[in-house]
Write a protein that holds these residues in place. Structure first.
Motif, PDB file in Angstrom:
ATOM      1  N   GLY A  33       0.759  -1.219  -0.035  1.00 38.65           N
ATOM      2  CA  GLY A  33      -0.091  -0.091  -0.176  1.00 38.65           C
ATOM      3  C   GLY A  33       0.799   1.255   0.092  1.00 38.65           C
ATOM      4  N   ILE A  34       0.173   2.426   0.091  1.00 41.92           N
ATOM      5  CA  ILE A  34       0.912   3.460   0.187  1.00 41.92           C
ATOM      6  C   ILE A  34       0.911   4.131   1.630  1.00 41.92           C
ATOM      7  CG2 ILE A  34       0.039   4.305  -2.265  1.00 41.92           C
ATOM      8  CD1 ILE A  34      -1.957   6.123  -0.691  1.00 41.92           C
ATOM      9  N   GLU A  49       5.414  13.566   2.417  1.00 38.44           N
ATOM     10  CA  GLU A  49       5.489  13.245   1.053  1.00 38.44           C
ATOM     11  C   GLU A  49       4.774  11.905   1.319  1.00 38.44           C
ATOM     12  OE1 GLU A  49       5.837  13.527  -2.130  1.00 38.44           O
ATOM     13  OE2 GLU A  49       6.462  15.767  -2.263  1.00 38.44           O
ATOM     14  N   ILE A  50       4.507  11.143  -0.133  1.00 36.15           N
ATOM     15  CA  ILE A  50       3.931  10.007  -0.366  1.00 36.15           C
ATOM     16  C   ILE A  50       5.129   8.921  -0.770  1.00 36.15           C
ATOM     17  CG2 ILE A  50       2.361   8.522  -1.586  1.00 36.15           C
ATOM     18  CD1 ILE A  50       0.992  10.576   0.260  1.00 36.15           C
ATOM     19  N   GLY A  51       4.881   7.662   0.097  1.00 38.07           N
ATOM     20  CA  GLY A  51       5.767   6.579  -0.306  1.00 38.07           C
ATOM     21  C   GLY A  51       5.004   5.310  -0.338  1.00 38.07           C
ATOM     22  N   MET A  72       7.488  -8.682   8.366  1.00 45.57           N
ATOM     23  CA  MET A  72       8.502  -7.858   8.143  1.00 45.57           C
ATOM     24  C   MET A  72       8.004  -6.989   6.858  1.00 45.57           C
ATOM     25  SD  MET A  72      11.270  -9.520   5.756  1.00 45.57           S
ATOM     26  CE  MET A  72      10.715  -8.314   4.612  1.00 45.57           C
ATOM     27  N   GLN A  73       8.184  -5.694   6.774  1.00 46.73           N
ATOM     28  CA  GLN A  73       7.864  -4.984   5.537  1.00 46.73           C
ATOM     29  C   GLN A  73       9.202  -4.202   5.088  1.00 46.73           C
ATOM     30  OE1 GLN A  73       4.364  -2.402   5.740  1.00 46.73           O
ATOM     31  NE2 GLN A  73       3.150  -4.274   5.382  1.00 46.73           N
ATOM     32  N   PHE A  74       9.191  -4.058   3.804  1.00 54.35           N
ATOM     33  CA  PHE A  74       9.939  -3.150   3.004  1.00 54.35           C
ATOM     34  C   PHE A  74       9.267  -2.091   2.765  1.00 54.35           C
ATOM     35  CE2 PHE A  74      11.687  -7.364   1.893  1.00 54.35           C
ATOM     36  CZ  PHE A  74      12.824  -7.433   2.298  1.00 54.35           C
ATOM     37  N   PHE A  75      10.154  -0.746   2.977  1.00 51.03           N
ATOM     38  CA  PHE A  75       9.413   0.536   2.905  1.00 51.03           C
ATOM     39  C   PHE A  75      10.421   1.494   1.909  1.00 51.03           C
ATOM     40  CE2 PHE A  75      11.948   1.119   6.790  1.00 51.03           C
ATOM     41  CZ  PHE A  75      12.439   2.279   6.572  1.00 51.03           C
ATOM     42  N   SER A  76       9.653   2.526   1.357  1.00 45.11           N
ATOM     43  CA  SER A  76      10.232   3.598   0.564  1.00 45.11           C
ATOM     44  C   SER A  76       9.364   4.805   1.130  1.00 45.11           C
ATOM     45  CB  SER A  76      10.313   3.432  -1.182  1.00 45.11           C
ATOM     46  OG  SER A  76      10.949   4.637  -1.552  1.00 45.11           O
ATOM     47  N   SER A  77      10.026   5.482   2.055  1.00 42.00           N
ATOM     48  CA  SER A  77       9.405   6.614   2.574  1.00 42.00           C
ATOM     49  C   SER A  77       9.830   8.036   1.914  1.00 42.00           C
ATOM     50  CB  SER A  77       9.390   6.740   4.037  1.00 42.00           C
ATOM     51  OG  SER A  77       8.812   5.647   4.421  1.00 42.00           O
ATOM     52  N   ASN A  78       9.307   8.953   1.984  1.00 43.87           N
ATOM     53  CA  ASN A  78       9.560  10.416   1.403  1.00 43.87           C
ATOM     54  C   ASN A  78       9.210  11.368   2.412  1.00 43.87           C
ATOM     55  OD1 ASN A  78      11.135   9.312  -1.273  1.00 43.87           O
ATOM     56  ND2 ASN A  78       9.003   8.770  -1.497  1.00 43.87           N
TER      57      ASN A  78
END
Length: 214
Positions: A33-34, A49-51, A72-78
């Protein structure tokens, strides 16, 4: 970092299938998800910001209306920080989160309230080449000088999920109770450029995800 990610994936996968074999109500979930991330700090002017994020989890029966969730979760945050000319400098943070949550089943198999600790493993902050030499507002710091943040940080998770046994929607908030900028304090030169102030910042992230239970 890549070796650590691989180890976590292998551990979670092994545990997940072991639990699934018991067939006592445990479920393996794949989610994605976002997210919207904010950096709460007095050092810089920040905006969210959205990631995105996604990963693997296992929900297992615990006691009466209580379950446990781990995974666990991988994330890309901004998030954005403001430069001296009122321009937004976008920072990206990638990493992995490891959870161990308690879950109260408000409506069995349909609605639950989830909460607990999260260990977050961070890479370095990323910033575009065109922004690296911009000066952060209120300081003498270049944007690239604050990339080396703390590798490990801790969050508290609070969320609610609703749906069926197979598909659920989940909304949750994570607040970082540790100082994610603390590693920058080890460099005295950076503190001088930061008006002599210590670096302090906490991440807050709201997520909306869909979970598919196998």
């Amino acid at each position: 970092m890549n070796k650590l990610f691989t180890l976590i994936v292998l551990c979670c996968t092994t545990i997940s299938f072991a639990q699934y074999g018991r067939r006592d109500g445990n479920r393996i979930g794949l989610s994605a998800g976002i997210s919207q991330t904010s950096l709460f700090t007095n050092n810089f002017k920040s905006s969210p910001e959205i990631g995105f994020a996604g990963g693997l989890s296992v929900r297992g029966n615990y006691y009466n209306n209580w379950s446990m969730i781990y995974g666990m979760q991988f994330f890309s945050s901004n998030f954005n920080l403001q430069s001296t000319f009122d321009q937004k400098i976008k920072y990206n943070l990638e990493g992995v989160k490891v959870r161990l949550l308690l879950s109260y089943n408000v409506v069995e198999d349909h609605v639950s309230l989830d909460f607990g600790p999260v260990l977050q493993i961070n890479g370095k902050l990323k910033v575009s080449d065109s922004d690296k030499n911009k000066i952060l507002d209120g300081t003498l710091l270049r944007a690239e000088q604050i990339q080396d943040i703390s590798t490990f940080s801790g969050n508290f998770y609070l969320g609610v999920s609703a749906g069926s046994k197979v598909v659920r929607a989940v909304i949750f908030y994570e607040y970082g109770f540790t100082n994610i900028l603390n590693n920058l304090n080890s460099e005295d030169g950076l503190k001088v450029l930061n008006n002599g102030d210590k670096f302090k910042g906490n991440l807050g992230t709201i997520n909306g995800q869909i979970i598919f239970n196998l």
